[in-house]
Enzyme design. Structure first.
Site, PDB file in Angstrom:
ATOM      1  N   ILE A   1       0.834  -1.220   0.000  1.00  0.00           N
ATOM      2  CA  ILE A   1       0.000   0.000   0.000  1.00  0.00           C
ATOM      3  C   ILE A   1       0.862   1.262   0.000  1.00  0.00           C
ATOM      4  CG2 ILE A   1      -2.141  -0.966   0.965  1.00  0.00           C
ATOM      5  CD1 ILE A   1      -1.286   0.250   3.696  1.00  0.00           C
TER       6      ILE A   1
ATOM      7  N   GLU B   1      -8.469  -0.443  20.127  1.00  0.00           N
ATOM      8  CA  GLU B   1      -7.298  -0.047  20.919  1.00  0.00           C
ATOM      9  C   GLU B   1      -6.991   1.442  20.793  1.00  0.00           C
ATOM     10  OE1 GLU B   1      -4.013  -2.811  20.948  1.00  0.00           O
ATOM     11  OE2 GLU B   1      -5.308  -4.446  20.317  1.00  0.00           O
TER      12      GLU B   1
ATOM     13  N   PRO C   1       2.765 -18.589  27.708  1.00  0.00           N
ATOM     14  CA  PRO C   1       3.104 -17.449  28.561  1.00  0.00           C
ATOM     15  C   PRO C   1       1.911 -16.516  28.750  1.00  0.00           C
ATOM     16  CG  PRO C   1       4.026 -17.177  26.340  1.00  0.00           C
ATOM     17  CD  PRO C   1       3.337 -18.503  26.361  1.00  0.00           C
TER      18      PRO C   1
ATOM     19  N   THR D   1      -9.273  -0.461  15.018  1.00  0.00           N
ATOM     20  CA  THR D   1      -9.320  -1.244  16.253  1.00  0.00           C
ATOM     21  C   THR D   1      -9.883  -0.441  17.425  1.00  0.00           C
ATOM     22  OG1 THR D   1      -7.847  -2.173  17.948  1.00  0.00           O
ATOM     23  CG2 THR D   1      -6.868  -0.580  16.495  1.00  0.00           C
TER      24      THR D   1
HETATM   25  P1  NAD Z   1      -2.891  -9.601   9.964  1.00  0.00           P
HETATM   26  O1  NAD Z   1      -1.601  -9.179  10.555  1.00  0.00           O
HETATM   27  O2  NAD Z   1      -3.309 -11.013  10.068  1.00  0.00           O
HETATM   28  O3  NAD Z   1      -2.930  -9.223   8.417  1.00  0.00           O
HETATM   29  C1  NAD Z   1      -2.461  -8.010   7.907  1.00  0.00           C
HETATM   30  C2  NAD Z   1      -2.253  -8.201   6.412  1.00  0.00           C
HETATM   31  O4  NAD Z   1      -1.793  -6.965   5.866  1.00  0.00           O
HETATM   32  C3  NAD Z   1      -1.190  -9.258   6.079  1.00  0.00           C
HETATM   33  O5  NAD Z   1      -1.684 -10.105   5.067  1.00  0.00           O
HETATM   34  C4  NAD Z   1      -0.006  -8.454   5.564  1.00  0.00           C
HETATM   35  O6  NAD Z   1       0.766  -9.135   4.614  1.00  0.00           O
HETATM   36  C5  NAD Z   1      -0.725  -7.251   4.959  1.00  0.00           C
HETATM   37  N1  NAD Z   1       0.128  -6.071   4.889  1.00  0.00           N
HETATM   38  C6  NAD Z   1       0.928  -5.569   5.861  1.00  0.00           C
HETATM   39  N2  NAD Z   1       1.564  -4.478   5.410  1.00  0.00           N
HETATM   40  C7  NAD Z   1       1.152  -4.283   4.132  1.00  0.00           C
HETATM   41  C8  NAD Z   1       1.456  -3.331   3.134  1.00  0.00           C
HETATM   42  N3  NAD Z   1       2.323  -2.360   3.387  1.00  0.00           N
HETATM   43  N4  NAD Z   1       0.860  -3.440   1.924  1.00  0.00           N
HETATM   44  C9  NAD Z   1      -0.007  -4.439   1.660  1.00  0.00           C
HETATM   45  N5  NAD Z   1      -0.329  -5.389   2.572  1.00  0.00           N
HETATM   46  C10 NAD Z   1       0.242  -5.306   3.789  1.00  0.00           C
HETATM   47  O7  NAD Z   1      -3.973  -8.633  10.592  1.00  0.00           O
HETATM   48  P2  NAD Z   1      -5.520  -8.849  10.879  1.00  0.00           P
HETATM   49  O8  NAD Z   1      -5.666  -9.386  12.238  1.00  0.00           O
HETATM   50  O9  NAD Z   1      -6.122  -9.571   9.728  1.00  0.00           O
HETATM   51  O10 NAD Z   1      -6.005  -7.340  10.905  1.00  0.00           O
HETATM   52  C11 NAD Z   1      -6.566  -6.709   9.754  1.00  0.00           C
HETATM   53  C12 NAD Z   1      -6.945  -5.299  10.122  1.00  0.00           C
HETATM   54  O11 NAD Z   1      -7.883  -5.324  11.192  1.00  0.00           O
HETATM   55  C13 NAD Z   1      -5.774  -4.453  10.611  1.00  0.00           C
HETATM   56  O12 NAD Z   1      -5.897  -3.166  10.092  1.00  0.00           O
HETATM   57  C14 NAD Z   1      -5.933  -4.434  12.120  1.00  0.00           C
HETATM   58  O13 NAD Z   1      -5.421  -3.266  12.669  1.00  0.00           O
HETATM   59  C15 NAD Z   1      -7.435  -4.521  12.258  1.00  0.00           C
HETATM   60  N6  NAD Z   1      -7.877  -5.134  13.526  1.00  0.00           N
HETATM   61  C16 NAD Z   1      -7.530  -6.413  13.833  1.00  0.00           C
HETATM   62  C17 NAD Z   1      -7.983  -6.958  15.023  1.00  0.00           C
HETATM   63  C18 NAD Z   1      -7.679  -8.394  15.406  1.00  0.00           C
HETATM   64  O14 NAD Z   1      -8.070  -8.802  16.487  1.00  0.00           O
HETATM   65  N7  NAD Z   1      -7.031  -9.170  14.582  1.00  0.00           N
HETATM   66  C19 NAD Z   1      -8.756  -6.210  15.902  1.00  0.00           C
HETATM   67  C20 NAD Z   1      -9.070  -4.902  15.562  1.00  0.00           C
HETATM   68  C21 NAD Z   1      -8.640  -4.384  14.348  1.00  0.00           C
END
Ligand code: NAD
Length: 340
Positions: free
Chosen positions: A58, A134, A213, A132
């Site tokens: 991105i 958070e 942990p 999130t």
């Molecule tokens: P994840 O870490 O499993 O997946 C993130 C994805 O983004 C990965 O496939 C990674 O390769 C891709 N990515 C990272 N940097 C990138 C870049 N520069 N360009 C293109 N792709 C890129 O995360 P997730 O748990 O699936 O979270 C997805 C979204 O939801 C995030 O924005 C996160 O902040 C938000 N979120 C997640 C949770 C949770 O509990 N998992 C909770 C609240 C919000």
């Protein structure tokens, strides 16, 4: 046609799969495949002719602009991010690059694309930004749940970078009129989650008879949301987007981390008892607390429920049983993604 960034990650891949349950509308999955993103999360879509995967970052404005011009998506759903709080403590810079500058690049590319559209397609476009709970910081035991109007008080580099991205999205709506919606969800769990986050890490460690942990006293509270329910909420938002809005998404499952781990132990005691007959709880080990560890998250989802009619469908116990079973059935996936 929609463009989904971060589609090879945990929630992104579940979202794309969930999308095709309801429609044949084409999806472009865009992901630069960091350690957390893996094409193994999308293998079941390999033969789906309505699905195209593009490897890209991105932060790469040129590539984004080319893809937007070529595929003409009517919506962009941004899941791409660095997401693990512990890693953000070790290396905040990557979080700023992706979550702040990456989101900014994506917004710029979308704005240029959107400006060039005709009035009809312009009116229908939506940039849905996934964020999130958070960003709202941490709650005391008796404080009210986070509302969309709660003050931002991020405590980790991860949440600070996500808060920045939310502000950027808001500013692109207010300043340039880009049609955006932001959703702030609580902790997700379910299939295809990389085994560094609490629930999959616990399951995988227990199955390997490794210690689990627990930070500090383990009494930190998270408000758990099954990824399936989260994806349903996002699809509802996209059906009739109200631009400039923010929606909190959570399922009112406030549970202490230690209790979550104990629940997983008890599910495994039944589904895959240890050969030595010792209870899995025996593998719980308390470690020094995480720096700046948030104590409690709690989400008030009344806005999305009242305005859009979304309701979570899964109880936490049933969701955990299913998730543990999914990991038991997909040990090969765990092995392969952990190696890469
Ligand atoms: P994840 O870490 O499993 O997946 C993130 C994805 O983004 C990965 O496939 C990674 O390769 C891709 N990515 C990272 N940097 C990138 C870049 N520069 N360009 C293109 N792709 C890129 O995360 P997730 O748990 O699936 O979270 C997805 C979204 O939801 C995030 O924005 C996160 O902040 C938000 N979120 C997640 C949770 C949770 O509990 N998992 C909770 C609240 C919000």
């Amino acid at each position: 046609m929609i463009l989904v960034t971060g589609a090879a990650g945990f929630i992104g891949s579940n979202f794309v799969r969930s999308w095709f349950l309801d429609t044949d509308e084409k999806v472009i999955s865009f992901d630069c495949l960091t350690y957390a993103g893996n094409l193994l999360n999308l293998t079941d879509l390999e033969k789906n002719e309505n699905h195209t995967f593009i490897n890209g970052d991105i932060a790469d404005s040129k590539k984004l602009s080319k893809i937007l011009a070529e595929y003409q998506p009517r919506a962009v759903i941004n899941f791409a991010a660095e997401t693990h709080v512990d890693r953000s403590i070790e290396n905040p810079k990557t979080f700023l690059s992706t979550n702040v500058m990456g989101t900014y690049n994506l917004l710029e590319a979308c704005l240029e694309y959107w400006k060039d559209q005709n009035l009809k397609t312009k009116e229908k476009f939506c940039f849905l930004h996934i964020s999130t709970d958070e960003v709202y910081g941490s709650l005391g035991p008796d404080e009210n749940s986070f509302k969309e109007t709660s003050q931002f008080r991020p405590n980790s580099p991860y949440s600070a970078s996500k808060a920045s991205s939310d502000h950027l999205v808001r500013s692109f709506f207010k300043t340039f009129g880009l049609p955006t919606v932001t959703s702030n969800c609580s902790n997700n769990y379910g299939p295809f989650q990389f085994p560094e986050k609490l629930i999959p890490m616990t399951i995988c460690n227990l199955l390997n008879e490794k210690d689990v942990p627990i930070y500090g006293d383990g009494k930190q509270i998270r408000d758990w949301l099954h990824v399936f329910d989260h994806c349903e909420a996002l699809k509802i938002i996209l059906k009739n987007p109200k631009y400039g809005e923010v929606y909190n998404i959570g399922a009112s499952n406030e549970i202490q981390n230690l209790e979550v781990v104990r629940m997983i132990c008890s599910v495994l005691d039944t589904r895959k008892p240890r050969s030595d007959s010792v209870k899995y709880e025996d593998l719980i080990s308390f470690v020094e607390d995480r720096l700046g560890h948030d104590r409690r998250y709690s989400i008030d989802s009344s806005k999305i429920k009242l305005e859009l009619g979304w309701e979570p469908s899964k109880s936490f116990r049933a969701g955990i049983e299913e998730t543990v079973q999914w990991y038991l059935d997909n040990l090969e996936w765990v092995k392969k993604i952990s190696k890469q």
